[in-house]
Design an enzyme around this catalytic site. Structure first.
Site, PDB file in Angstrom:
ATOM      1  N   ARG A  92      15.555  -4.473 -16.964  1.00  0.00           N
ATOM      2  CA  ARG A  92      14.427  -3.742 -17.568  1.00  0.00           C
ATOM      3  C   ARG A  92      13.801  -4.522 -18.720  1.00  0.00           C
ATOM      4  NH1 ARG A  92      14.922   1.803 -15.667  1.00  0.00           N
ATOM      5  NH2 ARG A  92      12.916   2.063 -16.622  1.00  0.00           N
ATOM      6  N   ARG A 128       8.582  -0.816 -21.429  1.00  0.00           N
ATOM      7  CA  ARG A 128       8.206  -0.104 -22.654  1.00  0.00           C
ATOM      8  C   ARG A 128       8.594  -0.756 -23.963  1.00  0.00           C
ATOM      9  NH1 ARG A 128      11.117   5.086 -20.982  1.00  0.00           N
ATOM     10  NH2 ARG A 128      12.420   3.419 -20.145  1.00  0.00           N
ATOM     11  N   ARG A 176      -0.348  -0.293 -20.008  1.00  0.00           N
ATOM     12  CA  ARG A 176      -0.055   1.082 -19.592  1.00  0.00           C
ATOM     13  C   ARG A 176      -1.078   2.092 -20.099  1.00  0.00           C
ATOM     14  NH1 ARG A 176       1.308   4.446 -17.858  1.00  0.00           N
ATOM     15  NH2 ARG A 176       3.312   5.442 -18.144  1.00  0.00           N
ATOM     16  N   ASP A 187       9.263  -0.122  -9.353  1.00  0.00           N
ATOM     17  CA  ASP A 187      10.292   0.875  -9.673  1.00  0.00           C
ATOM     18  C   ASP A 187      11.095   1.104  -8.394  1.00  0.00           C
ATOM     19  OD1 ASP A 187      11.189   2.876 -11.892  1.00  0.00           O
ATOM     20  OD2 ASP A 187      11.211   4.023 -10.043  1.00  0.00           O
ATOM     21  N   TYR A 235      17.807  10.893  -6.508  1.00  0.00           N
ATOM     22  CA  TYR A 235      16.464  11.343  -6.930  1.00  0.00           C
ATOM     23  C   TYR A 235      15.851  12.253  -5.877  1.00  0.00           C
ATOM     24  CZ  TYR A 235      16.632   8.206 -10.887  1.00  0.00           C
ATOM     25  OH  TYR A 235      16.995   7.602 -12.066  1.00  0.00           O
TER      26      TYR A 235
HETATM   27  O1  1CP Z   1      11.709  -5.419 -16.172  1.00  0.00           O
HETATM   28  C1  1CP Z   1      12.083  -4.454 -15.477  1.00  0.00           C
HETATM   29  O2  1CP Z   1      13.209  -4.448 -14.998  1.00  0.00           O
HETATM   30  C2  1CP Z   1      11.147  -3.298 -15.290  1.00  0.00           C
HETATM   31  C3  1CP Z   1      10.938  -2.897 -13.878  1.00  0.00           C
HETATM   32  C4  1CP Z   1      11.705  -1.639 -13.509  1.00  0.00           C
HETATM   33  C5  1CP Z   1      12.962  -1.555 -12.895  1.00  0.00           C
HETATM   34  C6  1CP Z   1      13.916  -2.695 -12.564  1.00  0.00           C
HETATM   35  C7  1CP Z   1      11.216  -0.308 -13.662  1.00  0.00           C
HETATM   36  C8  1CP Z   1       9.900   0.089 -14.256  1.00  0.00           C
HETATM   37  N1  1CP Z   1      12.122   0.540 -13.102  1.00  0.00           N
HETATM   38  C9  1CP Z   1      13.210  -0.188 -12.644  1.00  0.00           C
HETATM   39  C10 1CP Z   1      14.405   0.270 -11.952  1.00  0.00           C
HETATM   40  C11 1CP Z   1      14.804   1.691 -12.058  1.00  0.00           C
HETATM   41  N2  1CP Z   1      14.009   2.784 -12.072  1.00  0.00           N
HETATM   42  C12 1CP Z   1      16.151   2.112 -12.070  1.00  0.00           C
HETATM   43  C13 1CP Z   1      17.340   1.207 -11.958  1.00  0.00           C
HETATM   44  C14 1CP Z   1      17.663   0.599 -13.281  1.00  0.00           C
HETATM   45  C15 1CP Z   1      18.308   1.521 -14.277  1.00  0.00           C
HETATM   46  O3  1CP Z   1      19.351   2.116 -13.964  1.00  0.00           O
HETATM   47  O4  1CP Z   1      17.762   1.639 -15.389  1.00  0.00           O
HETATM   48  C16 1CP Z   1      16.168   3.499 -12.140  1.00  0.00           C
HETATM   49  C17 1CP Z   1      17.369   4.420 -12.195  1.00  0.00           C
HETATM   50  C18 1CP Z   1      14.801   3.928 -12.145  1.00  0.00           C
HETATM   51  C19 1CP Z   1      14.293   5.317 -12.182  1.00  0.00           C
HETATM   52  C20 1CP Z   1      13.418   5.510 -13.358  1.00  0.00           C
HETATM   53  N3  1CP Z   1      12.098   5.107 -13.403  1.00  0.00           N
HETATM   54  C21 1CP Z   1      13.759   6.024 -14.617  1.00  0.00           C
HETATM   55  C22 1CP Z   1      15.165   6.544 -15.016  1.00  0.00           C
HETATM   56  C23 1CP Z   1      15.218   8.023 -14.960  1.00  0.00           C
HETATM   57  C24 1CP Z   1      16.654   8.540 -15.053  1.00  0.00           C
HETATM   58  O5  1CP Z   1      17.180   9.024 -14.029  1.00  0.00           O
HETATM   59  O6  1CP Z   1      17.260   8.444 -16.139  1.00  0.00           O
HETATM   60  C25 1CP Z   1      12.619   5.994 -15.422  1.00  0.00           C
HETATM   61  C26 1CP Z   1      12.467   6.482 -16.832  1.00  0.00           C
HETATM   62  C27 1CP Z   1      11.582   5.394 -14.634  1.00  0.00           C
HETATM   63  C28 1CP Z   1      10.192   5.065 -15.070  1.00  0.00           C
HETATM   64  C29 1CP Z   1       9.960   3.629 -15.317  1.00  0.00           C
HETATM   65  N4  1CP Z   1      10.210   2.615 -14.390  1.00  0.00           N
HETATM   66  C30 1CP Z   1       9.843   1.402 -14.930  1.00  0.00           C
HETATM   67  C31 1CP Z   1       9.347   1.652 -16.263  1.00  0.00           C
HETATM   68  C32 1CP Z   1       8.818   0.600 -17.207  1.00  0.00           C
HETATM   69  C33 1CP Z   1       9.434   3.040 -16.497  1.00  0.00           C
HETATM   70  C34 1CP Z   1       9.025   3.775 -17.786  1.00  0.00           C
HETATM   71  C35 1CP Z   1       7.816   4.610 -17.634  1.00  0.00           C
HETATM   72  C36 1CP Z   1       6.471   3.940 -17.736  1.00  0.00           C
HETATM   73  O7  1CP Z   1       6.252   2.862 -18.299  1.00  0.00           O
HETATM   74  O8  1CP Z   1       5.533   4.613 -17.272  1.00  0.00           O
END
Ligand code: 1CP
Length: 340
Positions: free
Chosen positions: A19, A23, A32, A68, A143
């Site tokens: 990640r 953000r 964003r 994502d 999910y």
């Molecule tokens: O540099 C990077 O790695 C960013 C790219 C990325 C990746 C690898 C995003 C963008 N999401 C993910 C993977 C992801 N998404 C995982 C696996 C990694 C981990 O365990 O953290 C998971 C579980 C998700 C699901 C997800 N998407 C969550 C977690 C929710 C929960 O169950 O706790 C969230 C908050 C998101 C939204 C999201 N995805 C990515 C970003 C930057 C964001 C934040 C929101 C946004 O900017 O709008």
């Protein structure tokens, strides 16, 4: 980095952060303001730009393609949104055999041409390897079944235990979606792949072995023909490490709960390691953070090792602290630290 994933060693330790895009970076937040998360993924120029941002700022040894884990689900027509502060929310959760019809085969070239295009654009601009990624079958299932993020995946586990055939068909479909997505990313230039099965830690070993492992093994078998290093990551997997290795990845990502030397002793020699700084340490003042990084490095294996966090970068992390970690890892000399 690729040599380390293959079990080799180099003078300079490789490092990237799960990640790392997103953000925690002001340049990401600026984009964003104009575009939603899923929208960024569908515009190859934006996806490539956001993928490159952390490489420029931190000097990490790998990029991870910005997307994502739920992106392929949306591409096959599953209605979902990413709710700010929450995460992915699914309009119609999958809870019975009938609901499975929502999960058709993912055909990247037709359903998501922007995926390969975004990867190609990013790879053309990068001078470090690009890692492709996909959600693991259990984590994506959680999910879909819960309808959104959940702490303990209780509905998911109830379905798994009470309807094993429906569960198996659900996981097999998610396995195919991950395979097709990762194949497309590698064909477009990704040099390694990571499967984020973040939430498998909520399973007992017997549950994982019986209801998840056979499908993940098929996933890693299928990925082997791509010829790139295959990384498997989950959170809180200390009780599952040996089983995780049996799924067949080349690299296991471990979180901060298992010291790297203990993980090394428990995993087969053919498996490389990635991890495992507690992301919370990045919020501490530098002298504390420095000590924590050094303590990870001192327990790290001689070869077959890539530095990373034990889970994703926290949004409130200071980018300057992450840049200092990269510098410290790159200048760390194991001999000087007295590590054999
Ligand atoms: O540099 C990077 O790695 C960013 C790219 C990325 C990746 C690898 C995003 C963008 N999401 C993910 C993977 C992801 N998404 C995982 C696996 C990694 C981990 O365990 O953290 C998971 C579980 C998700 C699901 C997800 N998407 C969550 C977690 C929710 C929960 O169950 O706790 C969230 C908050 C998101 C939204 C999201 N995805 C990515 C970003 C930057 C964001 C934040 C929101 C946004 O900017 O709008």
């Amino acid at each position: 980095m690729l040599a380390a994933y293959r079990g080799g060693r180099s003078e300079r330790l490789p490092v990237w952060f799960m990640r790392q895009a997103g953000r925690s970076l002001p340049e990401y937040r600026a984009i964003r303001e104009r575009a939603g998360l899923l929208e960024i993924g569908r515009v190859p120029e934006l996806a490539a730009e956001v993928t490159l941002q952390p490489v420029r700022r931190y000097g990490v040894d790998a990029a991870i393609f910005f997307s994502d884990i739920v992106t392929p689900l949306q591409a096959i027509g599953v209605e979902l949104e990413i709710r700010p502060g929450t995460g992915p929310v699914i309009a119609s959760p999958v809870r019975s055999a009938r609901d499975l019809s929502a999960l058709r085969r993912f055909e990247p070239a037709v359903d998501a041409p922007w995926l390969g295009e975004g990867v190609r654009l990013a790879v053309a601009e990068l001078d470090v390897p690009l890692i492709g990624f996909a959600g693991g079958p259990f984590t994506l299932a959680s999910y879909l079944v819960e309808g959104g993020p959940s702490r303990a995946q209780t509905r998911t586990k109830a379905l798994m235990l009470s309807e094993p055939l429906t569960w198996r068909r659900l996981l097999e479909r998610l396995c195919d979606i991950a395979l097709d997505s990762l194949r497309a990313q590698v064909q477009a230039g990704a040099a390694a792949v990571q499967v984020f099965d973040s939430w498998i830690g909520s399973l007992a070993p017997e549950q994982y072995e019986r209801h998840v492992l056979p499908v993940v093994r098929r996933l890693f078998d299928g990925l082997s023909e791509l010829g790139v290093p295959r990384i498997y990551f989950g959170v809180g997997t200390g009780h599952l490490l040996e089983l995780i290795a049996r799924a067949g990845p080349d690299v296991v990502g471990v979180d901060w709960r298992v010291p790297l030397d203990a993980a090394r002793a428990r995993l087969p020699g053919r498996v490389a390691l990635q991890g495992n700084l507690d992301p919370a340490a990045c919020l501490a003042p530098w002298p504390v953070l420095e000590r924590e990084v050094l303590s990870v490095l001192e327990r790290a294996p001689e070869r077959g090792y890539v530095f990373n966090l034990g889970h994703g970068v926290l949004p409130e992390s200071d980018p300057a602290a992450l840049a200092r970690i990269v510098e410290l890892v790159h200048t760390f000399r194991r001999e000087a630290a007295g590590v054999a």
